[in-house]
Design a protein around this motif. Sequence first.
Motif, PDB file in Angstrom:
ATOM      1  N   LEU A   5      32.557  32.689  35.852  1.00  0.00           N
ATOM      2  CA  LEU A   5      33.311  33.679  36.615  1.00  0.00           C
ATOM      3  C   LEU A   5      34.494  33.026  37.332  1.00  0.00           C
ATOM      4  O   LEU A   5      35.616  33.553  37.313  1.00  0.00           O
ATOM      5  CB  LEU A   5      32.399  34.370  37.634  1.00  0.00           C
ATOM      6  N   GLU A   6      34.254  31.887  37.957  1.00  0.00           N
ATOM      7  CA  GLU A   6      35.324  31.219  38.691  1.00  0.00           C
ATOM      8  C   GLU A   6      36.449  30.760  37.757  1.00  0.00           C
ATOM      9  O   GLU A   6      37.629  30.808  38.124  1.00  0.00           O
ATOM     10  CB  GLU A   6      34.770  30.033  39.480  1.00  0.00           C
ATOM     11  N   LEU A   7      36.080  30.323  36.560  1.00  0.00           N
ATOM     12  CA  LEU A   7      37.106  29.937  35.589  1.00  0.00           C
ATOM     13  C   LEU A   7      37.981  31.133  35.219  1.00  0.00           C
ATOM     14  O   LEU A   7      39.208  31.022  35.133  1.00  0.00           O
ATOM     15  CB  LEU A   7      36.457  29.355  34.326  1.00  0.00           C
ATOM     16  N   LEU A   8      37.343  32.280  35.008  1.00  0.00           N
ATOM     17  CA  LEU A   8      38.107  33.475  34.661  1.00  0.00           C
ATOM     18  C   LEU A   8      39.001  33.917  35.816  1.00  0.00           C
ATOM     19  O   LEU A   8      40.180  34.250  35.620  1.00  0.00           O
ATOM     20  CB  LEU A   8      37.164  34.609  34.253  1.00  0.00           C
ATOM     21  N   LEU A   9      38.445  33.912  37.032  1.00  0.00           N
ATOM     22  CA  LEU A   9      39.248  34.306  38.192  1.00  0.00           C
ATOM     23  C   LEU A   9      40.417  33.346  38.407  1.00  0.00           C
ATOM     24  O   LEU A   9      41.498  33.761  38.839  1.00  0.00           O
ATOM     25  CB  LEU A   9      38.368  34.368  39.437  1.00  0.00           C
ATOM     26  N   THR A  10      40.215  32.078  38.087  1.00  0.00           N
ATOM     27  CA  THR A  10      41.298  31.104  38.179  1.00  0.00           C
ATOM     28  C   THR A  10      42.415  31.430  37.188  1.00  0.00           C
ATOM     29  O   THR A  10      43.608  31.320  37.510  1.00  0.00           O
ATOM     30  CB  THR A  10      40.767  29.679  37.920  1.00  0.00           C
ATOM     31  N   GLU A  11      42.024  31.842  35.978  1.00  0.00           N
ATOM     32  CA  GLU A  11      43.019  32.263  34.985  1.00  0.00           C
ATOM     33  C   GLU A  11      43.813  33.462  35.491  1.00  0.00           C
ATOM     34  O   GLU A  11      45.039  33.527  35.344  1.00  0.00           O
ATOM     35  CB  GLU A  11      42.315  32.617  33.661  1.00  0.00           C
ATOM     36  N   ILE A  12      43.115  34.416  36.067  1.00  0.00           N
ATOM     37  CA  ILE A  12      43.773  35.621  36.583  1.00  0.00           C
ATOM     38  C   ILE A  12      44.720  35.262  37.725  1.00  0.00           C
ATOM     39  O   ILE A  12      45.858  35.743  37.784  1.00  0.00           O
ATOM     40  CB  ILE A  12      42.728  36.654  37.044  1.00  0.00           C
ATOM     41  N   LEU A  13      44.254  34.404  38.615  1.00  0.00           N
ATOM     42  CA  LEU A  13      45.094  33.992  39.749  1.00  0.00           C
ATOM     43  C   LEU A  13      46.338  33.241  39.279  1.00  0.00           C
ATOM     44  O   LEU A  13      47.407  33.327  39.895  1.00  0.00           O
ATOM     45  CB  LEU A  13      44.283  33.138  40.719  1.00  0.00           C
ATOM     46  N   GLY A  14      46.206  32.509  38.167  1.00  0.00           N
ATOM     47  CA  GLY A  14      47.366  31.822  37.602  1.00  0.00           C
ATOM     48  C   GLY A  14      48.436  32.806  37.156  1.00  0.00           C
ATOM     49  O   GLY A  14      49.635  32.579  37.377  1.00  0.00           O
ATOM     50  N   THR A  15      48.005  33.900  36.535  1.00  0.00           N
ATOM     51  CA  THR A  15      48.955  34.934  36.118  1.00  0.00           C
ATOM     52  C   THR A  15      49.578  35.616  37.333  1.00  0.00           C
ATOM     53  O   THR A  15      50.780  35.916  37.347  1.00  0.00           O
ATOM     54  CB  THR A  15      48.254  35.976  35.225  1.00  0.00           C
ATOM     55  N   ILE A  16      48.758  35.861  38.358  1.00  0.00           N
ATOM     56  CA  ILE A  16      49.282  36.466  39.597  1.00  0.00           C
ATOM     57  C   ILE A  16      50.350  35.578  40.220  1.00  0.00           C
ATOM     58  O   ILE A  16      51.418  36.056  40.641  1.00  0.00           O
ATOM     59  CB  ILE A  16      48.135  36.717  40.595  1.00  0.00           C
ATOM     60  N   THR A  17      50.095  34.277  40.272  1.00  0.00           N
ATOM     61  CA  THR A  17      51.057  33.332  40.839  1.00  0.00           C
ATOM     62  C   THR A  17      52.370  33.355  40.071  1.00  0.00           C
ATOM     63  O   THR A  17      53.461  33.346  40.663  1.00  0.00           O
ATOM     64  CB  THR A  17      50.464  31.908  40.825  1.00  0.00           C
ATOM     65  N   LEU A  18      52.269  33.399  38.743  1.00  0.00           N
ATOM     66  CA  LEU A  18      53.469  33.445  37.909  1.00  0.00           C
ATOM     67  C   LEU A  18      54.228  34.757  38.117  1.00  0.00           C
ATOM     68  O   LEU A  18      55.459  34.772  38.197  1.00  0.00           O
ATOM     69  CB  LEU A  18      53.080  33.280  36.440  1.00  0.00           C
ATOM     70  N   ALA A  19      53.476  35.858  38.229  1.00  0.00           N
ATOM     71  CA  ALA A  19      54.107  37.169  38.431  1.00  0.00           C
ATOM     72  C   ALA A  19      54.861  37.217  39.755  1.00  0.00           C
ATOM     73  O   ALA A  19      55.895  37.903  39.874  1.00  0.00           O
ATOM     74  CB  ALA A  19      53.053  38.268  38.379  1.00  0.00           C
ATOM     75  N   MET A  20      54.370  36.496  40.747  1.00  0.00           N
ATOM     76  CA  MET A  20      55.016  36.505  42.068  1.00  0.00           C
ATOM     77  C   MET A  20      56.404  35.866  42.035  1.00  0.00           C
ATOM     78  O   MET A  20      57.188  36.034  42.969  1.00  0.00           O
ATOM     79  CB  MET A  20      54.129  35.790  43.088  1.00  0.00           C
TER      80      MET A  20
END
Length: 603
Positions: free
Chosen positions: A467-482
Amino acid sequence: MAKEYVDIYTLKYLLYQVHGLDKLLETERYKDHDLASLDLFLDSVKEFSDRELYPYFKEMDQNPAQYQNGTVMVHKQVDVVMKKAGEMGIIAGPLDYDVGGLQIPFMIHTASTYIQEAANNHLPGYPGLTQGAAELIVHFGDDYLNKTYVPNMLAGKWGGTMCLTEPQAGSSLSDITTKAIPTQEGHYNIAGQKIFISGGDHQYAENIVHLLLARIEGAPSGTKGISLFVVPKNRVNKDGSLSKNDVHTVADFQKMGQRGYTTTHLGFGDSGDCRGWLVGEPHKGLKYMFLMMNSARISVGRGAAAISMAAYHASLQYAKERPQGRKLSSDGKKNPDEKPSLIIEHPDVRRMLLLQKAIAEGSLSLVLKAAKYYDLIQSTADKADKGKYRLLLEMIIPIVKAYPTEAGAIAVSNGLQVLGGYGYCNDFILQQYFRDIRIFSIYEGTTGIQSQDLLGRKIPLENGKALELLLTEILGTITLAMTFKDLHSQAKILGDKIKLTRKVLEFLTPFAKKGNYERYLADANLFMEFFAHVTIGWIWLEMAVRAQQSLEEKNQTYSKEFYESKIHSMKFYFKYELTKTLSLAESLMHDDTLTISDMRNIF
């Protein structure tokens, strides 16, 4: 019929720009391939599908597979497609060179099969199951099984199936009773029945190789006592000739959809002479089968995504051609003297079309994401990275199976609604797509089973590491989107959904820790819907980020309108679909236990 059943530009955009197929081709496993040759392969599959699949789609529904005189009679295109799939390397595609495969990325294999399924979802299952059965033999079978069966299966000359379900057991594989009795000749005598066997028999198959789960005499009870066997319809003699193997077709199930794709009831050993050959070691059959289950569940999600896309194009075409009603003027009135508007000009019709587009394209990108993880597991040399991608794939597999199938049915239903009364009539194809897609949420484990797998097994997998690996992937996309002003709002929204996910799990997890698993899993299907919405939000934000990058870099691969359409669709998903997580979270954290209390006075 027009051939606009798939958006090939979006498919290639996802492969090449969003999911980075070029990076995968830099690995040792796939270095022999390049984008140009793989692009030509996809184009050839599209041309093949235009010619040999799409024109027969409606015809196969009107003339379904039918049991007659001990076998199943299917449409003539089954014969054509099986042989062509062998000639074109569609069956052998993802397998290794040393077994006769093309060793192409699973992403490309997934994309090519997606095109075929969008064209005619009744046909690709025949070569698809053959490929899956052959792959099981390749991975776990001995030299004899590999040499005897695999070449003819990869060539499309022989079919293949997976035989799991039994009449009395259903999805409960621990309760299967099919027997396997060892003999001194090296084979086993097989006795039992299997139901819901897709592609289980037809008049064009010289031989069908069944990969069958059975219990060796004296084996432990439950799933630990299940073994895997090759049980051919016809035995292969030493001289290469074939002889009957006491495998009988009892019936063909008549279905509300996918009528051209036969689903059979098979009897094994009714006359006491059905022979099977053990695959791998005794009592490890379920383990072997489930090692291949990830690709099988990707396949089901892929099929539903393909139907969603085909239905979207059919309803979009209708909306662009059908005049109906008039748009409201600024004073809120309609002018009867004005020319009727095309229905695509009405906001509510546009809403339904955008919902179809958001679900169909989001599902496709999710499926390709899973295929990419599958490829990275195969091609990555670093042990830590391999483990990471394995956990990421395990984490999203239940969603890959459940979201495209459940949301896809909603999408197709909306497509039918776009056509109004005509959508309900056989003259138009939407009603067929609606009937066809309904089975996909049942295939390979129902949504309820996938939901319990997600919450019960995958969320706590390796103490929550997956789960944490997946959430890390999602957060990476969020960071890029910002980093893009136009995506700030959606990036923040998705970040808030991650916080909401943690809040929901903080509420549910204590039940599991206390051993109250019934309470923990009681609303697993709601959690699936909740977490799938979050995951697809990530998938859409990822697509929008790449589109925004292309716009700012003035990338000319696709038009400005193409990239803007991806961003617009992402915003639609965030407004109309991702917001549903709030009500789902409220239900998940509700104190009432209305489905696990004493129900004797309720029903």
